[in-house]
Design a protein around this motif. Structure first.
Motif, mmCIF file in Angstrom:
data_model
loop_
_atom_site.group_PDB
_atom_site.id
_atom_site.type_symbol
_atom_site.label_atom_id
_atom_site.label_comp_id
_atom_site.label_asym_id
_atom_site.label_seq_id
_atom_site.Cartn_x
_atom_site.Cartn_y
_atom_site.Cartn_z
ATOM 1 N N GLY A 50 0.794 -1.227 0.000
ATOM 2 C CA GLY A 50 0.000 0.000 0.000
ATOM 3 C C GLY A 50 0.823 1.272 0.000
ATOM 4 N N VAL A 51 2.055 1.188 -0.494
ATOM 5 C CA VAL A 51 2.945 2.337 -0.526
ATOM 6 C C VAL A 51 3.122 2.772 -1.976
ATOM 7 N N ASP A 52 2.766 4.025 -2.255
ATOM 8 C CA ASP A 52 2.908 4.565 -3.603
ATOM 9 C C ASP A 52 4.208 5.341 -3.693
ATOM 10 N N MET A 53 4.997 5.036 -4.701
ATOM 11 C CA MET A 53 6.255 5.745 -4.896
ATOM 12 C C MET A 53 6.611 5.765 -6.372
ATOM 13 N N GLU A 54 7.380 6.760 -6.738
ATOM 14 C CA GLU A 54 7.802 6.906 -8.129
ATOM 15 C C GLU A 54 8.893 5.875 -8.450
ATOM 16 N N PRO A 55 8.910 5.369 -9.693
ATOM 17 C CA PRO A 55 9.966 4.424 -10.077
ATOM 18 C C PRO A 55 11.371 5.011 -9.875
ATOM 19 N N GLU A 56 11.508 6.323 -10.081
ATOM 20 C CA GLU A 56 12.807 6.967 -9.879
ATOM 21 C C GLU A 56 13.251 6.865 -8.418
ATOM 22 N N LYS A 57 12.300 6.933 -7.502
ATOM 23 C CA LYS A 57 12.599 6.820 -6.073
ATOM 24 C C LYS A 57 13.098 5.409 -5.758
ATOM 25 N N ILE A 58 12.473 4.417 -6.367
ATOM 26 C CA ILE A 58 12.874 3.029 -6.153
ATOM 27 C C ILE A 58 14.334 2.840 -6.556
ATOM 28 N N THR A 59 14.725 3.470 -7.642
ATOM 29 C CA THR A 59 16.084 3.343 -8.158
ATOM 30 C C THR A 59 17.103 4.105 -7.316
ATOM 31 N N SER A 60 16.655 5.029 -6.491
ATOM 32 C CA SER A 60 17.575 5.886 -5.745
ATOM 33 C C SER A 60 18.201 5.232 -4.513
ATOM 34 N N PHE A 61 17.679 4.115 -4.072
ATOM 35 C CA PHE A 61 18.207 3.477 -2.856
ATOM 36 C C PHE A 61 19.469 2.682 -3.149
ATOM 37 N N LYS A 62 20.345 2.590 -2.157
ATOM 38 C CA LYS A 62 21.633 1.905 -2.303
ATOM 39 C C LYS A 62 21.459 0.397 -2.469
ATOM 40 N N ASP A 63 20.534 -0.181 -1.694
ATOM 41 C CA ASP A 63 20.365 -1.633 -1.713
ATOM 42 C C ASP A 63 18.964 -2.011 -1.225
ATOM 43 N N ILE A 64 18.715 -3.295 -1.171
ATOM 44 C CA ILE A 64 17.413 -3.810 -0.726
ATOM 45 C C ILE A 64 17.106 -3.346 0.694
ATOM 46 N N ASN A 65 18.102 -3.324 1.569
ATOM 47 C CA ASN A 65 17.891 -2.861 2.950
ATOM 48 C C ASN A 65 17.264 -1.468 2.985
ATOM 49 N N GLU A 66 17.803 -0.542 2.196
ATOM 50 C CA GLU A 66 17.286 0.834 2.190
ATOM 51 C C GLU A 66 15.879 0.895 1.606
#
Length: 76
Positions: A50-66
């Motif tokens: 239930g979390v909406d986020m932009e695809p660009e935001k998904i790409t901005s994290f360092k790893d799966i943990n973040e």
């Protein structure tokens, strides 16, 4: 939601579901990562958590943990 559950859901969205994904995986630097995969992960995060986020935001994290930490925080 646990990180293991999140990784399982993330992994199930990949073209090759045998791809090893760990909490430390820098997924956006992997050969399987592209804009289509980002969209698929975006939809999975919306549907499952239930979390909406932009695809660009998904790409901005360092790893799966973040990525997991961000989703877990927004889910509450």
């Amino acid at each position: 939601m646990s990180i293991n559950e999140f990784i399982k859901n993330f992994q199930s969205q990949l073209e090759n579901t045998d791809t090893v994904v760990e909490p430390e995986t820098a997924y956006n630097k992997e050969s399987y990562w592209d804009s289509l995969t980002a969209m698929v992960i975006k939809v999975m995060i919306e549907d499952e958590y239930g979390v909406d986020m932009e695809p660009e935001k998904i790409t901005s994290f360092k790893d799966i943990n973040e990525l997991y930490a961000f989703v877990a925080e927004k889910k509450q």
